[in-house]
Structures are given as C-alpha cells and as structure tokens.
Design an enzyme around this catalytic site. Structure first.
Site, short mmCIF file in Angstrom:
data_model
loop_
_atom_site.label_atom_id
_atom_site.label_comp_id
_atom_site.label_asym_id
_atom_site.label_seq_id
_atom_site.Cartn_x
_atom_site.Cartn_y
_atom_site.Cartn_z
N MET A 131 -6.42 -1.54 8.94
CA MET A 131 -5.74 -2.57 8.19
C MET A 131 -4.59 -3.15 9.01
SD MET A 131 -5.87 -1.24 4.27
CE MET A 131 -7.46 -1.13 3.44
N CYS A 132 -3.41 -2.56 8.98
CA CYS A 132 -2.26 -3.10 9.72
C CYS A 132 -1.39 -1.94 10.18
CB CYS A 132 -1.42 -4.04 8.85
SG CYS A 132 -2.34 -5.40 8.09
#
Length: 276
Positions: free
Chosen positions: A1-2
């Site tokens: 994701m991040c």
C-alpha cells in the site's frame, strides 16, 4: 500500500531523515520490508512547517527514488515538523491530487491502508462531508475522504474523537453494504504543534507502525551515534517501518492504539471507532 514517516523535534534538513538513514523512506520506495508491496512508486509527497506556522506541500506522481525536485529541496529545507509519504495505489488514479499528505488550513493528514470496496461506499461517504468543506476535496482517494470526514466530525477541536467517529462511520456504512472488514489504517495528522498517529483495522490485523524511543535513553545506549547528540530530548519519529536496525531504537505501536507527540510527555491510548 504505502509507507510514511512523521518527524517532530529539533529543526533538521529534510535530507537528514529522508535520504541518510540506511533504510530511509527513499530506500523503502524500492525495497519495503514490511509493506504489502515491495515497491511504492505511485507518487510521493512531503509536507513541512515554515516559520509562520503554515504547512507547505510538495507532491508528485513519479517515484520518490529519482525525483530531482525532492532531492533539491531536501538539501535546503529545514523544519521542526514534517510528514513524508510514498504511495502505492490501491486502485485510484496516479495523479498529483491523490498524493499524500493532504492539507486543510494548518492541518496535514496522511494514511496507509484502505477502505475496502470503497466504490460501494463512496457516494454515501461523500454526502456526509460538511458542505462548507466539500469543495476542498481535490482527488479521488479513500484517504482524502477519510480526512474530510474527520474534519466534518470535529478534527480541529478533538482529533482523536473525530478520527474515531470517522472510523465508526466507515465501518457502519461498510457493514450496511456487506463489507466484512471495511477499514484498514495507519494515519498521521498534525496541526503543526502536535502529531497524532493511529493504528487500527476492522480485522485487527493492522499495517505496521513504529515510534522511536526517547532520545535520552538512546544516548545512554549509543553514546557514539552523532545524530543523537545533535537533537533534543523531545525529538521523535513515527514510521511505517524502521529506518535502520539500531538496537532499542524502535517500538511497535500496539494494535488499536493511538499516540500523541507533543511538547512535554508523549502519550499512548487505546483506540476504538465511535458512532458519529
């Protein structure tokens, strides 16, 4: 994701935190160890506070590892508080307005995770945003939606309560749509003085999040580390994954918890969604 980091403490050049650590955020953009994806190349952003107390934001859609503008400002911009984020899209477009951190007035917000089946809930969530705030939404991400819902629910007056009401709203609507585990989040938000960091997921299996140990403790453990001699006792980092392997430096944020980095003693509390 991040992957993301939040820094608060002695004013430093951004380069000191963004590039110099062995497993810096720039390294994580290519070689993440704890993220869902190894590579986080769908854009990046940095937000920092200037002397007048307002945040500046630089965001771009390219990967952080080869951005010349980021490298340039990192060598010249100094701040006592900054956010940095590298993005791996969960389905929304790779565009500048979808890059974190998001800004509203003096507030900055960034997020790792997702609203599951966001497309099923998007309309209902949009309609809950305060009409006076609505035109501030520039992008299409669930992350920005979470920010504007939190603002709607009183972020500027009560950050923990507003985030809890945002989470409760997402879970309620998600369950109404048949989504079993609607929310996955590690969130950082700041007003330029304090930083709140949240770790929560509907399933109870949240993305990784760590905070740095007290500087005075680390000085005792590692008296030869120059960086620790240069920063104040109140300097603190919150990160998606550790920036290095210095023994005793990193502590995992407990599941369903939030912490506050602030002048004086930092604090940790349990977190649970609330009805809006």
């Amino acid at each position: 994701m991040c992957r993301w980091l939040a820094y608060s403490g002695t004013p430093l050049l951004l380069d000191t935190i963004l590039y110099k650590p062995a497993h810096s955020l720039i390294d994580q953009s290519l070689h993440s160890k704890l993220g869902v994806e190894t590579t986080n190349g769908d854009g990046f952003g940095v937000g920092w506070y200037a002397a007048n107390g307002t945040p500046a934001v630089l965001r771009d859609v390219g990967p952080a590892w080869n951005n010349r503008n980021l490298r340039e400002i990192a060598d010249h911009v100094q701040s006592p508080l900054f956010f940095a984020h590298i993005r791996a899209s969960t389905g929304t477009a790779v565009q500048q307005t979808n890059c974190h951190p998001f800004r509203h007035g003096r507030w900055l917000w960034m997020h790792n995770g997702s609203i599951a089946d966001f497309h099923l809930m998007r309309r209902e969530l949009f309609l809950l945003v305060d009409p006076q705030l609505f035109n501030g939404i520039e992008g299409t991400t669930d992350s920005e939606m979470m920010f504007y819902l939190a603002l709607t629910f009183g972020l500027e007056q009560d950050p923990p309560g507003a985030v809890a009401r945002m989470a409760g709203t997402v879970e309620r609507i998600g369950h109404e749509k048949g989504v079993e585990f609607p929310l996955q989040m590690t969130v950082a938000v700041t007003d330029g003085v304090r930083v709140w960091a949240f770790r929560y997921s509907s399933k109870g299996e949240s993305r990784s999040l760590f905070y740095s140990s007290r500087v005075d403790t680390l000085r005792t453990l590692h008296p030869d580390v120059e960086f620790l001699q240069e920063v104040s006792d109140e300097t603190r980092l919150i990160v998606s994954e550790p920036l290095g392997d210095l023994p005793g430096a990193w502590n995992e944020v407990p599941e369903s918890s939030y912490g506050v980095v602030q002048p004086g003693a930092d604090e940790m509390f349990t977190f649970s969604p609330q009805a809006a």
